[in-house]
Write an enzyme that holds these catalytic residues in place. Structure first.
Site: not given
Ligand code: NAI
Length: 286
Positions: A172, A182
């Site tokens: 991000y 953030y």
């Molecule tokens: P999401 O909630 O779908 O995915 C995050 C996942 O990480 C969840 O499934 C959660 O259970 C898992 N997780 C957390 N701690 C964990 C651990 N210790 N071991 C294994 N799994 C773990 O949310 P999202 O937003 O799709 O996130 C996916 C990636 O995208 C992340 O790296 C996030 O920072 C990145 N991202 C998200 C943005 C947004 O606006 N949603 C923008 C830019 C990047």
């Protein structure tokens, strides 16, 4: 044979991990996912009960098949690292072999090798706190779950990745521009992740002919993002100020991921690729 992908960080059908899984499945890949241990039960139950069937639909009308769901906690590399209170926590005690090393051993036993590794996970317990108010523990926890988790996954998966394979993570823009809200060291964690992408691209390229890239994605109302608290505002800001004034779809990130791990991107490694409707290119918007 089609390619085999392991996608770490899928626990529902709203996030980037799910969209990436779908794009890879639509391109013919076999899908394995790693699901955070505390979220495993509800994810597997929902899958089994057909709750995700609508969003499993691929462009050809078939349903995405998740061949296997592995419990994973990417904060722990091996059983020795797991503290007692986590071991005895009932959400953890019900599953086994969920440290990074053990997950890779299980995938190796089940399938032998993979071609694609996707890291789509992040966690920062103090994300809602400004950096100036973040504790050492919170900062290090953000780095551990959001940055080192990728180093560890690639480190352990590399020996079973077929040469010519590829890996991606999600980052991000708060890594390089100040984004108030953030917090908790999450901006620091993304900066580390992007820097590591360059170093790991060199090392994994030389060692295993594996490409390593990261996608800097625009805002999406995922479960993780909603926990930060200002996601609706960010989506609105992005819509108003981006060169492309349209909703950013998770599938657009999924499609970019599918491109980056495919042979179409065979000379791209160590890159941060923006999928954000162009917002990162703006200075001021009028
Ligand atoms: P999401 O909630 O779908 O995915 C995050 C996942 O990480 C969840 O499934 C959660 O259970 C898992 N997780 C957390 N701690 C964990 C651990 N210790 N071991 C294994 N799994 C773990 O949310 P999202 O937003 O799709 O996130 C996916 C990636 O995208 C992340 O790296 C996030 O920072 C990145 N991202 C998200 C943005 C947004 O606006 N949603 C923008 C830019 C990047």
């Amino acid at each position: 044979r089609g390619k085999r992908a392991f996608i770490a960080g899928v626990a529902d059908d709203n996030g980037y991990g799910w969209a990436i899984a779908k794009a890879l499945a639509a391109a013919g890949a076999e899908i394995l996912v790693g699901t955070w241990v505390p979220a495993l039960n509800i994810f597997e139950t929902s899958l089994r009960r057909g709750k995700f069937d609508e969003s499993r639909k691929l462009p050809d009308g078939s349903l995405m098949d998740i061949v296997k769901v592995y419990p994973l906690d990417a904060v722990y590399d091996s059983p020795d690292d797991v503290p007692e209170d986590v071991k005895s926590n009932k959400r953890y005690a019900g599953s086994s072999n969920w440290t990074v090393k053990e997950v890779v051993e299980s995938v190796k036993n089940d399938f032998g090798s993979i071609d694609i590794l996707v890291h789509s996970l992040a966690n920062g317990p103090e994300v809602t706190k400004p950096l100036l108010e973040t504790s050492r523990r919170g900062y290090l926890a953000a780095i551990s779950a959001s940055s080192y988790s990728y180093v560890s996954l690639l480190q352990h998966f590399l020996p079973i990745m077929n040469p010519g394979g590829a890996s991606i993570s999600l980052t991000y823009i708060a890594s390089e521009r100040a984004i108030p809200g953030y917090g908790g060291g999450m901006s620091s964690a993304k900066a580390a992740l992007e820097s590591d992408t360059r170093v790991l691209a060199f090392e994994a390229g030389r060692k295993g002919k594996i490409r390593v890239n990261t996608i800097s994605a625009g805002p999406l109302g995922s479960r993780a993002a909603k926990a930060i608290g200002f996601i609706e505002k960010m989506i609105e800001y992005s819509y108003v100020n981006s060169p492309l004034q349209k909703e950013l779809l998770a599938d657009e990130v999924g499609n970019t991921a599918a491109f980056l791990v495919s042979s179409l991107a065979s000379a791209i490694t160590g890159s941060t690729v923006y999928v954000d409707n162009g917002l990162n290119t703006m200075g001021i918007a009028i």
